[in-house]
Design a protein around this motif. Structure first.
Motif, PDB file in Angstrom:
ATOM      1  N   GLU A 218       0.866  -1.323  -0.060  1.00 31.87           N
ATOM      2  CA  GLU A 218       0.055  -0.192   0.028  1.00 31.87           C
ATOM      3  C   GLU A 218       0.815   1.221  -0.009  1.00 31.87           C
ATOM      4  O   GLU A 218       0.428   2.296  -0.233  1.00 31.87           O
ATOM      5  N   ASP A 219       2.081   1.123   0.181  1.00 29.58           N
ATOM      6  CA  ASP A 219       3.074   2.447   0.092  1.00 29.58           C
ATOM      7  C   ASP A 219       3.220   2.675  -1.235  1.00 29.58           C
ATOM      8  O   ASP A 219       3.955   3.498  -1.752  1.00 29.58           O
ATOM      9  N   HIS A 241      -1.197  -8.330  -3.597  1.00 27.54           N
ATOM     10  CA  HIS A 241      -1.941  -7.127  -2.725  1.00 27.54           C
ATOM     11  C   HIS A 241      -2.024  -5.609  -3.329  1.00 27.54           C
ATOM     12  O   HIS A 241      -1.873  -4.828  -2.629  1.00 27.54           O
ATOM     13  N   PHE A 242      -1.777  -5.701  -4.604  1.00 26.56           N
ATOM     14  CA  PHE A 242      -1.832  -4.355  -5.516  1.00 26.56           C
ATOM     15  C   PHE A 242      -3.089  -4.276  -5.645  1.00 26.56           C
ATOM     16  O   PHE A 242      -3.865  -5.191  -6.412  1.00 26.56           O
ATOM     17  N   ASP A 243      -4.031  -3.018  -5.720  1.00 21.18           N
ATOM     18  CA  ASP A 243      -5.373  -2.600  -6.066  1.00 21.18           C
ATOM     19  C   ASP A 243      -5.128  -2.447  -7.634  1.00 21.18           C
ATOM     20  O   ASP A 243      -4.651  -1.612  -7.858  1.00 21.18           O
ATOM     21  N   GLU A 244      -5.937  -3.327  -8.532  1.00 21.22           N
ATOM     22  CA  GLU A 244      -5.859  -3.176  -9.868  1.00 21.22           C
ATOM     23  C   GLU A 244      -6.177  -1.990 -10.213  1.00 21.22           C
ATOM     24  O   GLU A 244      -5.620  -1.267 -11.125  1.00 21.22           O
ATOM     25  N   LYS A 245      -7.268  -1.383  -9.844  1.00 26.24           N
ATOM     26  CA  LYS A 245      -7.640  -0.152 -10.299  1.00 26.24           C
ATOM     27  C   LYS A 245      -7.027   0.897 -10.003  1.00 26.24           C
ATOM     28  O   LYS A 245      -6.858   1.915 -10.753  1.00 26.24           O
ATOM     29  N   GLU A 279       5.479  10.408  -5.239  1.00 28.10           N
ATOM     30  CA  GLU A 279       4.931   9.323  -5.267  1.00 28.10           C
ATOM     31  C   GLU A 279       5.862   8.088  -5.558  1.00 28.10           C
ATOM     32  O   GLU A 279       6.825   8.401  -5.995  1.00 28.10           O
ATOM     33  N   MET A 280       5.567   7.004  -4.750  1.00 32.39           N
ATOM     34  CA  MET A 280       6.393   5.820  -4.963  1.00 32.39           C
ATOM     35  C   MET A 280       5.920   5.110  -6.347  1.00 32.39           C
ATOM     36  O   MET A 280       4.782   4.704  -6.415  1.00 32.39           O
ATOM     37  N   LEU A 294      12.364   0.798  -8.159  1.00 35.09           N
ATOM     38  CA  LEU A 294      11.445   1.775  -7.547  1.00 35.09           C
ATOM     39  C   LEU A 294      11.998   3.166  -7.808  1.00 35.09           C
ATOM     40  O   LEU A 294      13.316   3.495  -7.862  1.00 35.09           O
ATOM     41  N   PHE A 295      10.965   4.085  -8.116  1.00 35.58           N
ATOM     42  CA  PHE A 295      11.060   5.652  -8.499  1.00 35.58           C
ATOM     43  C   PHE A 295      10.528   6.389  -7.504  1.00 35.58           C
ATOM     44  O   PHE A 295       9.427   5.736  -7.083  1.00 35.58           O
TER      45      PHE A 295
END
Lengths: 482, 394
Positions: A218-219, A241-245, A279-280, A294-295
């Motif tokens: 979620e980060d 556990h990434f939210d696709e939308k 934003e990550m 990671l950016f």
């Protein structure tokens, strides 16, 4: 830290509806469309377009590296990166490298570019990934694949997304491949390839990076990925556990397709288009291993946007008339040859091509210092005032232009007749006879605005003959189609 | 600058039937055209002192022509100037006579195009230094862009433009139907011409000339010797060649609604011939209607019609056989056919016959001066020859 200074993308103008592919093969319908490179496009020309989208308004002379990634380069032996660098006008001392061999080639090139900048080997490196892979006719890959390109300018000054970390691992598996004898992409049994390959490696690699960075799913504000199908993308999101939308927000599968080694970078570009500051952003690409990057975005992300980017190109489109047109464009059928002299009669001379790199590949003409008339091709004696050798180089690639006259030629040999030939008049002077591409013949009019695009004229004697064509101006984001 | 006016006469001409001459070789056609000219002039081939040979596709050197004719050990010059090659051969021959070097010379043009099996022209030859990459259009598209340009400049919509062009094709088909040597000898209707398949928008099949086999020849001599060969020689009044510098492709100055080389080549010829009012003074004209739009713009460039107003003359039937200034009485390139190197000589053949009153059902009334207009290249980058001939001295 190095990072991304600018980004751009390219999606071909033409789309083939998946329902139309299903019609051709009496298959089950699939939603959406896939992008299809026109018959005069290839990975190299798409890379040029993405690079121009990325560099728009920037000096190419300040770019000292060009890394080209593709699993479908036009030549087995002849560097595409050198051609692209020549088209863009990079300095002679620029480091050019072709990356290939896997769907990770795009992120491999990005990693190398970030390293080169971090090491001080280069100041600014343009990374361009472009692919147009062929699925077997009537197979699932034909439906799911798409053509497109992404470009990222990597540097350490004025970055809009800063590198946080880069992890990589290799993974030996025969899941998706093309041998040196193959035209079409092969794949192992679907469930094996997905479970033992894509899902397993992506989940392990992304999880490891998050763990190392001390981050939870979620980060991450935005996730950019390559994925063979929407179904596999969904499975991956669930496992990580990434939210696709909200986090993945994929725009490619529905409108473009799986663009091979360009997909993860195009996905990244689509994310950067909408990103805010701080934003990550996680980029992951799979292909005989996995690269995870990671950016973190900076304030510059708000002001430095692509000219068209992924969304601008997606929204500017036309549907192909049918599946048969796709077979024609990819030259998958042997067609009735025209009753015209063979193309071999017009094979380009390598010596002449070499001599004329500047004016052919860069569309550089001359402008008379005495009377100010721009002219193409370059003239030594001015067409207007006949002054001799009083010329400065003058580039036409980004000059606004209009159609002065045109014809649709139904008798010229071409992959998909008619050839639309035009006289184009440039703002500020100069006239060019060239073909028009990406057009609806019925919509071509005298006076219509056009822009120049780098294309393949024809292939003969093993030589891809590249030059420029005009096309109706593709809409910019927020504007109506030109 | 000197004028060629009345220094050279044409005393014999020959022309084979143009068309798909499957049963004739290039050599057959050269022999038939040249011997028709020899017999017409009443000369022995052995008396020919020098020859000019025009062909784009037949091969290299003058031997292509001297061998079948057995013109041994005289100077033969091979000329090439695109579709104006035939006129270039006449010009070379005429200038040599006018210069006083020779008394009796031969000009021959021929082409064997149908053996290639192509629907258009052959490629001239592989170009070793080929690099200029904008090479994906045919001549049809090059001329079609002039139609688009003309329609846009003068406000003709597609239907009006097509109808206007169709009138030219219908006229030339009618003239061809009266000519036993023409490639195409059938009349067509306006609707056929308008509705024909598109070859290069907006030009359809009937807007394009035929690709043909053919040969034509002329015997030229000093004007003061002409009457010793025949009672009705034809005198050359002017021969111009106007070569553009591709200005129309390089500069926005060119309007793509005319051919500057035709305009200037016409002026040069009129000056040489002493013509003040071309429309009134020219009795008959053979012009280079490779495409219908070309004939349309030639009418304005040669000052037969006011700029932008040729439509009125076409609709008034000015250029028909019965009209004020008949144009392409033999069917033109459209119907007589277009074997590249022979075309300029074929045009002169018709003008020659017309000026002698020997054009049969196509004969125009009391002609005095005839004109040929022979064009190579494309709008914006052309080579144009204008020749004027008359049946009287002075």
């Amino acid at each position: 830290m190095p990072g991304i200074v600018a980004y751009g993308a390219y999606v071909p103008y033409f789309r083939l509806s998946r329902a139309e592919i299903a019609r051709a093969w009496a298959g089950g319908p699939a939603p959406g469309e896939r992008a299809v490179a026109a018959y005069d496009e290839d990975s190299l020309t798409m890379a040029v377009e993405a690079a121009r989208d990325c560099l728009r308004g920037r000096e190419a002379s300040a770019v000292d590296g060009l890394y080209f990634a593709s699993t479908t380069p036009p030549y087995k032996e002849k560097q595409s990166a050198a051609t692209i660098a020549a088209v863009l006008g990079l300095p002679d001392s620029a480091l050019t490298v072709d990356f290939s061999g896997s769907l990770r080639a795009g992120t491999n090139a990005l990693a190398a570019a970030l390293d080169a900048v971090a090491a001080g080997r280069a100041h600014t490196v343009l990374v361009v990934a472009s692919d147009m892979r062929l699925g077997y006719p009537s197979g699932p890959a034909e439906v799911n694949l798409g053509d497109g390109a992404a470009a990222l300018l990597v540097g350490s000054d004025q970055v809009l997304a800063e590198l946080v970390r880069f992890d990589s691992r290799y993974y030996e598996i025969q899941d998706v491949w093309r041998s040196d004898r193959d035209t079409f992409v092969r794949s192992a049994e679907d469930r094996f390839a997905t479970e033992a390959g894509y899902l397993k490696v992506m989940v392990e690699s992304v999880s490891a990076t998050l763990r190392s960075a001390g981050l939870r799913a979620e980060d991450i504000a935005r996730v950019a990925l390559n994925s063979p199908t929407p179904r596999q993308l969904r499975s991956l999101c669930q496992k990580l556990h990434f939210d696709e939308k909200s986090q993945v927000a994929d725009v490619l599968h529905a409108a473009v397709g799986d663009t091979g080694c360009a997909m993860s970078l195009m996905s990244l570009v689509a994310q950067l288009e909408e990103a805010g500051a701080d934003e990550m952003v996680l980029l992951a690409s799979y292909g005989n291993g996995c690269d995870v990057v990671l950016f973190k975005t900076t304030d510059l992300i708000r002001t430095c946007r692509a000219a068209r980017g992924v969304r601008g190109h997606i929204n500017s489109k036309a549907l192909m008339r049918n599946y048969e047109q796709y077979l024609r464009w990819r030259e998958l059928l042997e067609l009735q040859p025209p009753a015209r002299p063979p193309l071999e009669m017009r094979a380009p001379s390598p010596a002449a091509q070499w001599r004329e790199v500047s004016w052919e590949l860069r569309l550089t003409g001359t402008k008379c210092r005495v009377c100010g008339t721009p002219q193409y091709p370059p003239q030594r004696v001015c067409v207007t005032c006949q002054s001799k050798d009083q010329m400065d180089p003058y580039r036409f690639t980004d000059v606004t232009a209009r159609v002065f006259s045109f014809s649709h030629d139904y008798v010229m040999q071409t992959i998909d007749p008619p050839v639309t030939v035009t006289f184009v008049d440039f703002e500020g002077g100069g006239r060019l006879m060239c073909d028009m591409t990406d057009r609806d013949p019925a919509a071509v009019k005298v006076g219509m605005p056009v822009e120049m695009t780098f294309r393949r004229l024809y292939y003969v004697n093993g030589i891809y003959n590249y030059w420029w064509k005009c096309r109706p101006v593709r809409a910019m984001p927020g504007a109506e189609e030109g | 600058m000197n004028s060629i006016k009345d220094k050279v006469a044409i005393v014999g001409m020959g022309c084979v039937k143009f068309g798909e001459n499957w049963d004739k070789s290039l050599e057959d056609m050269i022999i038939d055209a040249a011997y028709e000219a020899f017999e017409d002039a009443g000369v022995d081939p052995k008396d020919i002192q020098a020859a000019w040979w025009g062909s784009v596709f037949a091969g290299e050197s003058g031997s292509i022509m001297s061998t079948p004719l057995k013109l041994a050990y005289i100077p033969v010059t091979h000329v090439e100037n695109q579709c104006a090659t035939g006129s270039e051969a006449i010009r070379g021959a005429a200038y040599a006579v006018a210069a006083g070097i020779y008394d009796l010379v031969l000009a021959v043009g021929a082409e064997k195009l149908k053996d290639t099996g192509y629907s258009g022209l052959p490629q001239t030859r592989p170009v070793a230094t080929w690099s200029y990459r904008l090479t994906t259009q045919t001549p049809a598209a090059g001329f079609a862009m002039m139609a688009t340009g003309y329609f846009a400049k003068y406000g003709l919509d597609f239907d009006e433009g097509k109808r206007l062009l169709a009138r030219i094709a219908v006229k030339n088909h009618h003239n061809g139907s009266l000519n036993p040597k023409a490639h195409f000898q059938r009349e067509i209707t306006l609707e056929q011409a308008i509705n024909a398949p598109m070859i290069a928008y907006p030009l359809g099949l009937y807007d394009a000339c035929g690709v043909s086999d053919g040969a034509a020849a002329a015997v030229l001599c000093r004007a003061d010797l002409a009457k010793s060969f025949r009672t009705d020689p034809i005198y050359i009044k002017a021969v111009s060649i106007c070569q553009g510098a591709r200005e129309g492709w390089l500069s926005q100055v060119y309007d793509l609604a005319h051919v500057e080389e035709t305009y200037r080549g016409g002026i040069a010829a009129y000056q040489e011939a002493g013509i003040k009012n071309p429309r009134k003074e020219i009795s008959v004209a053979e012009v280079h209607d490779c495409f219908s739009i070309t004939e349309l713009t030639i009418m304005e460039d040669l000052q037969f019609s006011p700029r932008g107003r040729v439509r009125e003359d076409i609709e008034a039937r000015t250029f028909t056989l019965e009209g004020e200034l008949p144009v392409n009485t033999d069917g033109g390139l459209k119907c007589f056919g277009h074997p590249i190197g022979a075309t300029g000589l074929r045009m002169l053949y018709e003008v020659y016959k017309q000026l002698q009153g020997k054009a049969g059902p196509r004969q125009v009334k009391n002609p005095r001066l005839g004109l040929t207009h022979n064009q190579g290249g494309e709008p914006g980058s052309a080579t144009v020859s204008v020749l004027i001939a008359g049946n009287e001295l002075g």
